[in-house]
Motif scaffolding. Structure first.
Motif, PDB file in Angstrom:
ATOM      1  N   ALA A  24       0.903  -1.208   0.153  1.00  0.00           N
ATOM      2  CA  ALA A  24      -0.063   0.101   0.139  1.00  0.00           C
ATOM      3  C   ALA A  24       1.035   1.220  -0.023  1.00  0.00           C
ATOM      4  CB  ALA A  24      -1.048  -0.051   1.287  1.00  0.00           C
ATOM      5  N   ALA A  25       1.879   1.336   0.679  1.00  0.00           N
ATOM      6  CA  ALA A  25       2.738   2.347   0.916  1.00  0.00           C
ATOM      7  C   ALA A  25       3.294   2.652  -0.546  1.00  0.00           C
ATOM      8  CB  ALA A  25       4.094   2.438   1.746  1.00  0.00           C
ATOM      9  N   VAL A  26       3.952   1.638  -1.304  1.00  0.00           N
ATOM     10  CA  VAL A  26       4.426   1.420  -2.530  1.00  0.00           C
ATOM     11  C   VAL A  26       3.537   2.204  -3.490  1.00  0.00           C
ATOM     12  CG1 VAL A  26       5.558   0.518  -4.415  1.00  0.00           C
ATOM     13  CG2 VAL A  26       6.319  -0.183  -2.155  1.00  0.00           C
ATOM     14  N   TYR A  27       2.232   1.716  -3.643  1.00  0.00           N
ATOM     15  CA  TYR A  27       1.120   2.292  -4.406  1.00  0.00           C
ATOM     16  C   TYR A  27       1.145   3.650  -4.124  1.00  0.00           C
ATOM     17  CZ  TYR A  27      -0.613  -2.350  -6.598  1.00  0.00           C
ATOM     18  OH  TYR A  27      -0.978  -3.329  -7.112  1.00  0.00           O
ATOM     19  N   ALA A  28       0.940   3.898  -2.908  1.00  0.00           N
ATOM     20  CA  ALA A  28       0.690   5.498  -2.394  1.00  0.00           C
ATOM     21  C   ALA A  28       1.822   6.498  -2.911  1.00  0.00           C
ATOM     22  CB  ALA A  28       0.521   5.626  -0.958  1.00  0.00           C
ATOM     23  N   GLY A  29       2.845   5.789  -2.698  1.00  0.00           N
ATOM     24  CA  GLY A  29       4.311   6.575  -3.294  1.00  0.00           C
ATOM     25  C   GLY A  29       4.097   7.005  -4.853  1.00  0.00           C
ATOM     26  N   LEU A  30       3.683   5.752  -5.686  1.00  0.00           N
ATOM     27  CA  LEU A  30       3.970   5.728  -7.126  1.00  0.00           C
ATOM     28  C   LEU A  30       2.568   6.660  -7.503  1.00  0.00           C
ATOM     29  CD1 LEU A  30       4.525   2.255  -7.992  1.00  0.00           C
ATOM     30  CD2 LEU A  30       6.041   4.023  -8.469  1.00  0.00           C
ATOM     31  N   MET A  31       1.567   6.671  -6.799  1.00  0.00           N
ATOM     32  CA  MET A  31       0.234   7.552  -7.360  1.00  0.00           C
ATOM     33  C   MET A  31       0.797   9.030  -6.891  1.00  0.00           C
ATOM     34  SD  MET A  31      -2.941   5.627  -6.276  1.00  0.00           S
ATOM     35  CE  MET A  31      -3.065   3.861  -5.894  1.00  0.00           C
ATOM     36  N   ARG A  32       1.309   9.029  -5.688  1.00  0.00           N
ATOM     37  CA  ARG A  32       1.693  10.588  -5.551  1.00  0.00           C
ATOM     38  C   ARG A  32       2.655  11.218  -6.589  1.00  0.00           C
ATOM     39  NH1 ARG A  32       4.197  10.177  -0.553  1.00  0.00           N
ATOM     40  NH2 ARG A  32       2.292   9.379   0.218  1.00  0.00           N
ATOM     41  N   ALA A  33       3.770  10.584  -6.962  1.00  0.00           N
ATOM     42  CA  ALA A  33       4.744  10.622  -7.919  1.00  0.00           C
ATOM     43  C   ALA A  33       3.908  10.877  -9.257  1.00  0.00           C
ATOM     44  CB  ALA A  33       5.739   9.574  -7.938  1.00  0.00           C
ATOM     45  N   LEU A  34       2.801  10.138  -9.655  1.00  0.00           N
ATOM     46  CA  LEU A  34       2.342  10.160 -11.046  1.00  0.00           C
ATOM     47  C   LEU A  34       1.445  11.025 -11.036  1.00  0.00           C
ATOM     48  CD1 LEU A  34       2.394   6.190 -11.629  1.00  0.00           C
ATOM     49  CD2 LEU A  34       4.244   8.427 -12.644  1.00  0.00           C
ATOM     50  N   GLY A  35       1.113  11.911 -10.325  1.00  0.00           N
ATOM     51  CA  GLY A  35       0.099  12.964 -10.131  1.00  0.00           C
ATOM     52  C   GLY A  35      -1.108  12.964  -9.372  1.00  0.00           C
ATOM     53  N   GLY A  36      -1.147  12.060  -8.310  1.00  0.00           N
ATOM     54  CA  GLY A  36      -1.969  11.954  -7.412  1.00  0.00           C
ATOM     55  C   GLY A  36      -2.956  10.822  -7.246  1.00  0.00           C
ATOM     56  N   PRO A  37      -3.449  10.408  -6.297  1.00  0.00           N
ATOM     57  CA  PRO A  37      -4.159   9.078  -6.154  1.00  0.00           C
ATOM     58  C   PRO A  37      -5.616   9.057  -7.006  1.00  0.00           C
ATOM     59  CG  PRO A  37      -4.397  10.131  -4.376  1.00  0.00           C
ATOM     60  CD  PRO A  37      -3.230  10.928  -4.845  1.00  0.00           C
ATOM     61  N   GLY A  38      -6.031   8.172  -7.373  1.00  0.00           N
ATOM     62  CA  GLY A  38      -7.360   8.132  -7.951  1.00  0.00           C
ATOM     63  C   GLY A  38      -7.538   6.688  -8.378  1.00  0.00           C
ATOM     64  N   TRP A  39      -8.786   6.155  -8.627  1.00  0.00           N
ATOM     65  CA  TRP A  39      -9.188   4.823  -8.898  1.00  0.00           C
ATOM     66  C   TRP A  39      -8.604   4.328 -10.124  1.00  0.00           C
ATOM     67  CZ3 TRP A  39     -11.517   3.194 -13.245  1.00  0.00           C
ATOM     68  CH2 TRP A  39     -12.425   4.332 -13.884  1.00  0.00           C
ATOM     69  N   ALA A  40      -8.511   5.213 -11.311  1.00  0.00           N
ATOM     70  CA  ALA A  40      -7.876   4.759 -12.345  1.00  0.00           C
ATOM     71  C   ALA A  40      -6.606   4.679 -12.620  1.00  0.00           C
ATOM     72  CB  ALA A  40      -8.547   5.942 -13.616  1.00  0.00           C
ATOM     73  N   LEU A  41      -5.868   5.350 -11.909  1.00  0.00           N
ATOM     74  CA  LEU A  41      -4.553   5.251 -11.610  1.00  0.00           C
ATOM     75  C   LEU A  41      -4.109   3.957 -10.854  1.00  0.00           C
ATOM     76  CD1 LEU A  41      -1.402   5.952 -12.079  1.00  0.00           C
ATOM     77  CD2 LEU A  41      -1.486   7.406 -10.315  1.00  0.00           C
ATOM     78  N   GLY A  42      -4.847   3.906  -9.674  1.00  0.00           N
ATOM     79  CA  GLY A  42      -4.636   2.444  -8.962  1.00  0.00           C
ATOM     80  C   GLY A  42      -4.942   1.308  -9.639  1.00  0.00           C
ATOM     81  N   THR A  43      -6.001   1.285 -10.466  1.00  0.00           N
ATOM     82  CA  THR A  43      -6.251   0.376 -11.412  1.00  0.00           C
ATOM     83  C   THR A  43      -5.226  -0.003 -12.250  1.00  0.00           C
ATOM     84  OG1 THR A  43      -8.591   0.695 -11.186  1.00  0.00           O
ATOM     85  CG2 THR A  43      -7.868  -0.837 -12.975  1.00  0.00           C
ATOM     86  N   LEU A  44      -4.531   0.940 -12.870  1.00  0.00           N
ATOM     87  CA  LEU A  44      -3.441   0.739 -13.823  1.00  0.00           C
ATOM     88  C   LEU A  44      -2.208   0.297 -13.205  1.00  0.00           C
ATOM     89  CD1 LEU A  44      -2.172   1.083 -16.597  1.00  0.00           C
ATOM     90  CD2 LEU A  44      -1.502   3.297 -15.841  1.00  0.00           C
ATOM     91  N   LEU A  45      -1.893   0.486 -11.882  1.00  0.00           N
ATOM     92  CA  LEU A  45      -0.924   0.016 -11.134  1.00  0.00           C
ATOM     93  C   LEU A  45      -1.321  -1.241 -10.705  1.00  0.00           C
ATOM     94  CD1 LEU A  45       0.276   3.154  -8.807  1.00  0.00           C
ATOM     95  CD2 LEU A  45       1.495   2.387 -10.724  1.00  0.00           C
ATOM     96  N   GLY A  46      -2.439  -1.846 -10.225  1.00  0.00           N
ATOM     97  CA  GLY A  46      -2.719  -2.951  -9.822  1.00  0.00           C
ATOM     98  C   GLY A  46      -2.507  -3.811 -11.044  1.00  0.00           C
ATOM     99  N   LEU A  47      -3.047  -3.536 -12.196  1.00  0.00           N
ATOM    100  CA  LEU A  47      -2.864  -4.391 -13.284  1.00  0.00           C
ATOM    101  C   LEU A  47      -1.451  -4.747 -13.539  1.00  0.00           C
ATOM    102  CD1 LEU A  47      -5.747  -3.108 -15.744  1.00  0.00           C
ATOM    103  CD2 LEU A  47      -5.733  -5.207 -14.374  1.00  0.00           C
ATOM    104  N   LEU A  48      -0.691  -3.562 -13.551  1.00  0.00           N
ATOM    105  CA  LEU A  48       0.755  -3.953 -13.675  1.00  0.00           C
ATOM    106  C   LEU A  48       1.241  -4.751 -12.761  1.00  0.00           C
ATOM    107  CD1 LEU A  48       1.812  -0.206 -14.834  1.00  0.00           C
ATOM    108  CD2 LEU A  48       1.777  -2.258 -16.348  1.00  0.00           C
ATOM    109  N   ASN A  49       1.104  -4.865 -11.691  1.00  0.00           N
ATOM    110  CA  ASN A  49       1.615  -5.573 -10.331  1.00  0.00           C
ATOM    111  C   ASN A  49       1.174  -7.039 -10.564  1.00  0.00           C
ATOM    112  OD1 ASN A  49       2.714  -6.320  -8.096  1.00  0.00           O
ATOM    113  ND2 ASN A  49       1.123  -5.635  -6.965  1.00  0.00           N
TER     114      ASN A  49
END
Length: 103
Positions: free
Chosen positions: A19-44
């Motif tokens: 969760a911390a890694v996801y949060a850090g990546l989302m912050r670095a990529l423009g802020g959290p949101g469900w769409a970015l979270g879905t993309l990161l989840g699919l990549l993982n």
């Protein structure tokens, strides 16, 4: 006992570190949101599916025959395995992104 401790460690790892890694990546990529979270989840999830054949070498249960080897992309466990892993990781990322955005 080993399975219980392993499950608890796995759970703690996902709750805190992933969760911390996801949060850090989302912050670095423009802020959290469900769409970015879905993309990161699919990549993982894709990385997990790609790494499933490694269980044949590292899993004691697979080596001892208590669990069948996953095969390429986990297809030996059933045709739905890679899709279920991708869906689960995608939903995890989407929920985490939505929750982080709400707070």
């Amino acid at each position: 006992m080993t399975e219980t401790v392993g499950f608890l460690l796995f759970f703690a790892l996902n709750v805190v570190v992933v969760a911390a890694v996801y949060a850090g990546l989302m912050r670095a990529l423009g802020g959290p949101g469900w769409a970015l979270g879905t993309l990161l989840g699919l990549l993982n999830g894709a990385a997990v599916v790609g790494a499933l054949p490694l269980l044949t070498r590292v899993s004691k249960a697979v080596k001892e025959g208590r669990m069948p080897p996953p095969g390429r992309y986990g297809l030996a466990w059933g045709r739905a395995t890679p899709w279920a892993i991708l869906a689960g990781h995608g939903v995890y990322g989407a929920v985490l992104g939505a929750v982080l955005k709400a707070f």
